[in-house]
Design an enzyme around this catalytic site. Structure first.
Site, PDB file in Angstrom:
ATOM      1  N   CYS A  30       0.729  -1.048  -0.123  1.00  0.00           N
ATOM      2  CA  CYS A  30       0.214   0.096  -0.122  1.00  0.00           C
ATOM      3  C   CYS A  30       0.875   1.151  -0.049  1.00  0.00           C
ATOM      4  CB  CYS A  30      -0.912   0.110   1.203  1.00  0.00           C
ATOM      5  SG  CYS A  30      -1.990   1.377   1.397  1.00  0.00           S
ATOM      6  N   CYS A  46      -1.721   1.755  -3.070  1.00  0.00           N
ATOM      7  CA  CYS A  46      -2.597   2.750  -2.944  1.00  0.00           C
ATOM      8  C   CYS A  46      -1.998   4.081  -2.824  1.00  0.00           C
ATOM      9  CB  CYS A  46      -3.417   2.419  -1.482  1.00  0.00           C
ATOM     10  SG  CYS A  46      -3.453   1.032  -0.873  1.00  0.00           S
ATOM     11  N   LYS A  97      -0.039   5.220  -6.020  1.00  0.00           N
ATOM     12  CA  LYS A  97      -1.124   5.484  -7.073  1.00  0.00           C
ATOM     13  C   LYS A  97      -2.052   6.574  -6.988  1.00  0.00           C
ATOM     14  CE  LYS A  97      -5.192   3.624  -6.126  1.00  0.00           C
ATOM     15  NZ  LYS A  97      -6.059   2.719  -5.870  1.00  0.00           N
ATOM     16  N   TYR A 142      -9.639  -3.214 -11.133  1.00  0.00           N
ATOM     17  CA  TYR A 142      -9.666  -1.755 -10.642  1.00  0.00           C
ATOM     18  C   TYR A 142      -8.133  -1.234 -10.987  1.00  0.00           C
ATOM     19  CZ  TYR A 142      -7.434  -2.509  -5.968  1.00  0.00           C
ATOM     20  OH  TYR A 142      -6.395  -2.752  -5.023  1.00  0.00           O
ATOM     21  N   GLU A 156      -7.357   2.021 -13.196  1.00  0.00           N
ATOM     22  CA  GLU A 156      -6.795   3.208 -12.574  1.00  0.00           C
ATOM     23  C   GLU A 156      -5.706   3.534 -13.239  1.00  0.00           C
ATOM     24  OE1 GLU A 156      -8.276   2.515  -7.964  1.00  0.00           O
ATOM     25  OE2 GLU A 156      -6.595   1.726  -8.495  1.00  0.00           O
ATOM     26  N   HIS A 204     -26.546  21.666   0.228  1.00  0.00           N
ATOM     27  CA  HIS A 204     -26.789  22.218  -0.767  1.00  0.00           C
ATOM     28  C   HIS A 204     -25.715  23.496  -1.286  1.00  0.00           C
ATOM     29  CE1 HIS A 204     -28.968  23.590  -4.487  1.00  0.00           C
ATOM     30  NE2 HIS A 204     -28.875  24.703  -4.018  1.00  0.00           N
ATOM     31  N   GLU A 249     -26.053  15.693  -2.299  1.00  0.00           N
ATOM     32  CA  GLU A 249     -27.449  15.882  -1.742  1.00  0.00           C
ATOM     33  C   GLU A 249     -28.498  15.061  -2.671  1.00  0.00           C
ATOM     34  OE1 GLU A 249     -29.242  19.603  -2.292  1.00  0.00           O
ATOM     35  OE2 GLU A 249     -27.693  20.178  -3.737  1.00  0.00           O
TER      36      GLU A 249
HETATM   37  C1  LIG Z   1      -1.402  -0.926  -7.628  1.00  0.00           C
HETATM   38  C2  LIG Z   1      -2.250  -1.018  -6.181  1.00  0.00           C
HETATM   39  C3  LIG Z   1      -2.994  -0.183  -5.876  1.00  0.00           C
HETATM   40  C4  LIG Z   1      -3.660  -0.511  -4.888  1.00  0.00           C
HETATM   41  N1  LIG Z   1      -4.721   0.241  -4.375  1.00  0.00           N
HETATM   42  C5  LIG Z   1      -5.427   0.255  -3.251  1.00  0.00           C
HETATM   43  C6  LIG Z   1      -6.347   1.122  -2.860  1.00  0.00           C
HETATM   44  O1  LIG Z   1      -6.605   2.211  -3.458  1.00  0.00           O
HETATM   45  N2  LIG Z   1      -7.145   0.865  -1.641  1.00  0.00           N
HETATM   46  C7  LIG Z   1      -7.081  -0.243  -1.114  1.00  0.00           C
HETATM   47  O2  LIG Z   1      -7.386  -0.460   0.041  1.00  0.00           O
HETATM   48  N3  LIG Z   1      -6.064  -1.183  -1.346  1.00  0.00           N
HETATM   49  C8  LIG Z   1      -5.285  -0.889  -2.376  1.00  0.00           C
HETATM   50  N4  LIG Z   1      -4.280  -1.910  -2.847  1.00  0.00           N
HETATM   51  C9  LIG Z   1      -4.358  -3.314  -2.173  1.00  0.00           C
HETATM   52  C10 LIG Z   1      -3.520  -3.156  -0.907  1.00  0.00           C
HETATM   53  O3  LIG Z   1      -2.114  -2.602  -1.006  1.00  0.00           O
HETATM   54  C11 LIG Z   1      -3.207  -4.514  -0.128  1.00  0.00           C
HETATM   55  O4  LIG Z   1      -4.559  -4.895   0.188  1.00  0.00           O
HETATM   56  C12 LIG Z   1      -2.615  -4.288   1.095  1.00  0.00           C
HETATM   57  O5  LIG Z   1      -1.287  -3.698   0.939  1.00  0.00           O
HETATM   58  C13 LIG Z   1      -2.516  -5.557   1.805  1.00  0.00           C
HETATM   59  O6  LIG Z   1      -1.760  -5.500   3.002  1.00  0.00           O
HETATM   60  P1  LIG Z   1      -0.870  -6.691   3.624  1.00  0.00           P
HETATM   61  O7  LIG Z   1      -0.370  -6.585   4.826  1.00  0.00           O
HETATM   62  O8  LIG Z   1      -1.774  -7.933   3.314  1.00  0.00           O
HETATM   63  O9  LIG Z   1       0.348  -6.933   2.306  1.00  0.00           O
HETATM   64  P2  LIG Z   1       1.304  -5.949   1.985  1.00  0.00           P
HETATM   65  O10 LIG Z   1       1.157  -4.645   2.192  1.00  0.00           O
HETATM   66  O11 LIG Z   1       1.523  -6.532   0.657  1.00  0.00           O
HETATM   67  O12 LIG Z   1       2.448  -6.304   2.696  1.00  0.00           O
HETATM   68  C14 LIG Z   1       3.434  -7.566   2.759  1.00  0.00           C
HETATM   69  C15 LIG Z   1       4.744  -7.449   3.016  1.00  0.00           C
HETATM   70  O13 LIG Z   1       5.203  -8.532   3.048  1.00  0.00           O
HETATM   71  C16 LIG Z   1       6.588  -8.789   2.440  1.00  0.00           C
HETATM   72  N5  LIG Z   1       7.094 -10.026   2.332  1.00  0.00           N
HETATM   73  C17 LIG Z   1       6.538 -10.955   1.516  1.00  0.00           C
HETATM   74  N6  LIG Z   1       6.890 -12.256   1.780  1.00  0.00           N
HETATM   75  C18 LIG Z   1       7.996 -11.944   2.735  1.00  0.00           C
HETATM   76  C19 LIG Z   1       8.973 -12.956   3.281  1.00  0.00           C
HETATM   77  N7  LIG Z   1       9.067 -13.945   3.142  1.00  0.00           N
HETATM   78  N8  LIG Z   1       9.897 -12.490   4.458  1.00  0.00           N
HETATM   79  C20 LIG Z   1       9.566 -11.041   4.467  1.00  0.00           C
HETATM   80  N9  LIG Z   1       8.786 -10.245   4.068  1.00  0.00           N
HETATM   81  C21 LIG Z   1       8.074 -10.624   3.091  1.00  0.00           C
HETATM   82  C22 LIG Z   1       6.477  -7.845   1.190  1.00  0.00           C
HETATM   83  O14 LIG Z   1       7.751  -7.314   0.762  1.00  0.00           O
HETATM   84  C23 LIG Z   1       5.590  -6.923   1.622  1.00  0.00           C
HETATM   85  O15 LIG Z   1       6.263  -5.769   2.052  1.00  0.00           O
HETATM   86  C24 LIG Z   1      -3.601  -1.685  -4.059  1.00  0.00           C
HETATM   87  C25 LIG Z   1      -2.680  -2.503  -4.368  1.00  0.00           C
HETATM   88  C26 LIG Z   1      -1.904  -2.458  -5.581  1.00  0.00           C
HETATM   89  C27 LIG Z   1      -0.870  -3.356  -5.943  1.00  0.00           C
END
Ligand SMILES: Cc1cc2nc3c(=O)[nH]c(=O)nc-3n(C[C@H](O)[C@H](O)[C@H](O)COP(=O)(O)OP(=O)(O)OC[C@H]3O[C@@H](n4cnc5c(N)ncnc54)[C@H](O)[C@@H]3O)c2cc1C
Length: 460
Positions: free
Chosen positions: A43, A48, A51, A180, A184, A438, A443
Site C-alpha cells: 500500500c 494505494c 497510485k 480496478y 486506474e 446544498h 445531496e
Molecule cells: C497498484 C495497487 C493499488 C492498490 N490500491 C489500493 C487502494 O486504493 N485501496 C486499498 O484499500 N487497497 C489497495 N491496494 C491493495 C493493498 O495494497 C493491499 O490490500 C494491502 O497492501 C495488503 O496488506 P498486507 O499487509 O496483506 O500485505 P502487503 O502490504 O503487501 O505487505 C506484505 C509485505 O510482506 C513482505 N514479504 C513478503 N514475503 C516476505 C517474506 N518471506 N519475508 C519477509 N517479508 C516478506 C512484502 O515485501 C510486503 O512488504 C492496492 C494494491 C496495488 C498493487
C-alpha cells in the site's frame, strides 16, 4: 518467562503485519517483524498511496482545461514525469521512515530480510541464516502481481511493481486487465497525456461492479480517448525499433512504449515453508484461516492479502489489529466484513458500497432502485461533457439501503460516509428525512424520490 525468542514473529511489514506487530507489542508481547523489501508494504510503497499521488497528478490536465470556462487564461501546461516521480519517492521514503519509527517506538525488533517458516514455532531469516523461535507466527506477506500463462516476450512487460519507477512517461501504453488496478492506471496515463489502450479478455471492464458503473465508466473513458479492446488476450510480445508490439489472439497488433500487465494478484506463499509447518493453503496458494485468522497449525496465523479474503488495506489493518487484541490483549473480536466501501480511482472516480444491482436482485422479492444521471454543477461553466451517476438500491420489504454507487468527482469521499449510515441499517426513509447539503452532488442521495423503472417493467 517464555521458552521462545519472541512471543510473536511477524513475516511481512505491510499494512496487516505492521498493525499487528505494534498492537501486540503494546499489549506487552515481545515482537519481531521481518521485511524482505521495504517497510510499509504494498500500500505504502507500490500500491494505494503512490497510485493516488499519480491520480492527483493526472487530474490536473482536466483542471487546466476546465479553468478556461471560469475565466482563467493559462499557457500550454507542461508536465514533467521525473519531477513527479522524484516528489513521489520523497513522500514514500518519508512514510517508510514513519512506519519504521513507529515500530521502533513500540519496541518491535526489525529484521530487514526475507523470513521463512521452518516449523510451528520456528522462522529462518534467509540472508543472515539466523533461526529464531516464537510462540506465534503471523504470516502477513501480502500478494504479488500475476503474469498469467507464459507467453513469448513476457519479459518485456511491466507490472504495478515497476510502473511507479519508470524512467520516462510512455507516449503510448497498453494495459492488460479489466480490474480496478488496470482501470486506474489507464486513467492515470491518459490524464498525463499518453495514448492509452486497455486490453481485456472479458466483454466489459470492472467485472463484479454494478452494471451502471461499468457502462458509465466505459463511456466516459471512450470520450476521454482511452481505447478499450475487449474479448482479447495477448498472444505474444516483441520488441520493435520504437518500442513494443503486442500481438493479440485475433492476429491484430498493438504498438506501445510500455505494456502493463494488471491481470490479478497471487498470495505471496511460494517457498514460505508453510507446508513444512502443516499450515494448509487454498487453491491459489492463499493461507487458509478461520475467522480468528488462525491457520490449520495452531501457532500460525495469517492476515491481509495472503489470506485472499478481501484484498484491501483497511481490511488487512483490521485483521492484524483484531488478531493482536484477541491473542495478546485479552480482547477477542474479529473484523466485520459487512458494507466495505471501495473505490476505483479512475477519472471519473467510482465509489461503491453494498450490493450491485445484479446481486441485490438475487433471492429478493422486492427491490427499489433510484438513479440520477446529471451534469455536475462544475461542468456547466467548464463545458466538460461528463455526467455524474448516483444510484441507490433499496430492499423493497425492509426499506433498507443495500447498495450505493457513485460515478463522478469525489465518489470515494461520498461513499465512505454513506457506508456508515448503511452499516447502521439506514432505510430509504432515513435518507429522505436527512436534510440535503446544498449545492452538492451528494445531496442527490437525500432528494431521490422517483423509483427507477426498468424499460421492460414500464411496459408491463
Ligand atoms: C497498484 C495497487 C493499488 C492498490 N490500491 C489500493 C487502494 O486504493 N485501496 C486499498 O484499500 N487497497 C489497495 N491496494 C491493495 C493493498 O495494497 C493491499 O490490500 C494491502 O497492501 C495488503 O496488506 P498486507 O499487509 O496483506 O500485505 P502487503 O502490504 O503487501 O505487505 C506484505 C509485505 O510482506 C513482505 N514479504 C513478503 N514475503 C516476505 C517474506 N518471506 N519475508 C519477509 N517479508 C516478506 C512484502 O515485501 C510486503 O512488504 C492496492 C494494491 C496495488 C498493487
Amino acid at each position: 518467562m517464555s521458552d521462545f525468542d519472541y512471543d510473536l514473529f511477524v513475516i511481512g511489514a505491510g499494512s496487516g503485519g505492521v498493525r499487528a506487530a505494534r498492537i501486540a507489542a503494546g499489549h506487552g508481547a515481545k515482537v519481531a517483524i521481518a521485511e524482505q523489501y521495504r517497510i510499509g508494504g504494498t500500500c505504502v510503497i507500490r500500491g494505494c498511496v503512490p497510485k493516488k499521488l499519480l491520480v492527483y497528478a493526472s487530474r490536473f490536465s482536466d483542471e487546466f482545461e476546465d479553468a478556461r470556462g471560469y475565466g482563467w487564461q493559462t499557457g500550454e501546461p507542461v508536465f514533467d514525469w521525473s519531477t513527479l516521480i522524484k516528489a513521489k519517492d520523497k513522500e514514500i521514503a518519508r512514510l517508510e521512515g514513519l512506519y519504521r519509527a513507529n515500530l521502533n517506538k513500540a519496541g518491535v525488533a526489525i529484521f530487514e530480510e526475507r523470513a521463512e517458516v521452518t516449523g510451528p514455532n520456528a522462522v529462518l531469516l534467509k540472508s543472515s541464516g539466523r533461526s529464531v523461535t516464537a510462540g506465534k507466527v503471523l504470516v502477513a506477506t501480502g500478494g504479488k502481481p500475476s503474469l498469467g500463462e507464459p507467453i513469448e516476450g513476457l519479459e518485456h512487460v511491466i507490472t504495478s511493481n515497476e510502473v511507479f519507477d519508470l524512467k520516462k512517461l510512455p507516449r503510448r501504453i497498453a494495459i492488460y486487465g479489466g480490474g480496478y488496478i488496470a482501470v486506474e492506471f489507464a486513467g492515470i496515463f491518459a490524464g498525463l497525456g499518453a495514448e492509452t489502450t486497455i486490453v481485456y479478455r472479458g466483454d466489459k471492464i470492472l467485472r463484479g461492479f454494478d452494471e451502471d458503473l461499468r457502462d458509465g465508466l466505459s463511456e466516459a473513458y471512450a470520450k476521454r480517448g482511452i481505447a478499450i479492446v475487449t474479448n482479447r488476450t495477448f498472444a505474444s510480445i516483441e520488441k520493435s525499433g520504437s518500442g513494443l508490439i503486442g500481438r493479440l489472439d485475433d492476429g491484430s497488433n498493438i504498438e506501445a512504449d510500455q505494456i502493463l500487465f494488471a491481470i490479478g494478484r497471487a498470495p505471496n506463499t511460494v517457498d514460505l515453508g508453510l507446508n513444512a509447518a502443516g499450515a494448509k493453503r487454498g487453491g491459489n496458494g492463499h493461507v487458509v484461516v478461520d475467522e480468528t485468522s488462525r491457520s490449520s497449525t495452531e501457532t500460525i496465523y495469517a492476515v491481509g492479502d495472503v489470506t485472499d479474503r478481501v484484498a484491501l488495506t483497511p481490511v488487512a489493518i483490521r485483521e492484524g489489529h483484531s488478531f493482536a487484541d484477541s491473542t495478546f490483549g485479552n480482547k477477542a473480536w474479529h473484523a466485520d466484513y459487512e458494507m466495505i466501501p471501495t473505490a476505483v480511482f479512475s477519472t471519473p472516480e467510482i465509489g461503491t458500497v453494498g450490493l450491485p444491482q445484479h446481486l441485490a436482485e438475487e433471492g429478493r422479492a422486492a427491490l427499489d432502485t433510484y438513479k440520477a444521471t446529471f451534469p455536475p454543477l462544475k461542468a456547466t461553466l467548464s463545458g466538460r461533457d461528463e455526467k455524474m451517476l448516483m444510484k441507490l438500491i433499496v430492499d423493497g420489504e425492509s426499506d433498507k439501503v443495500i447498495g450505493c454507487h457513485v460515478l463522478g468527482a469525489d465518489a470515494a469521499e461520498i461513499v465512505q460516509m454513506a457506508a456508515i449510515a448503511m452499516r447502521l441499517g439506514a432505510t430509504k426513509a432515513d435518507f429522505d428525512a436527512t436534510m440535503g447539503l446544498h449545492p452538492s452532488a451528494a445531496e442527490e442521495f437525500v432528494t431521490m424520490r422517483e423509483r427507477w423503472i426498468a424499460p421492460g417493467e414500464a411496459a408491463g
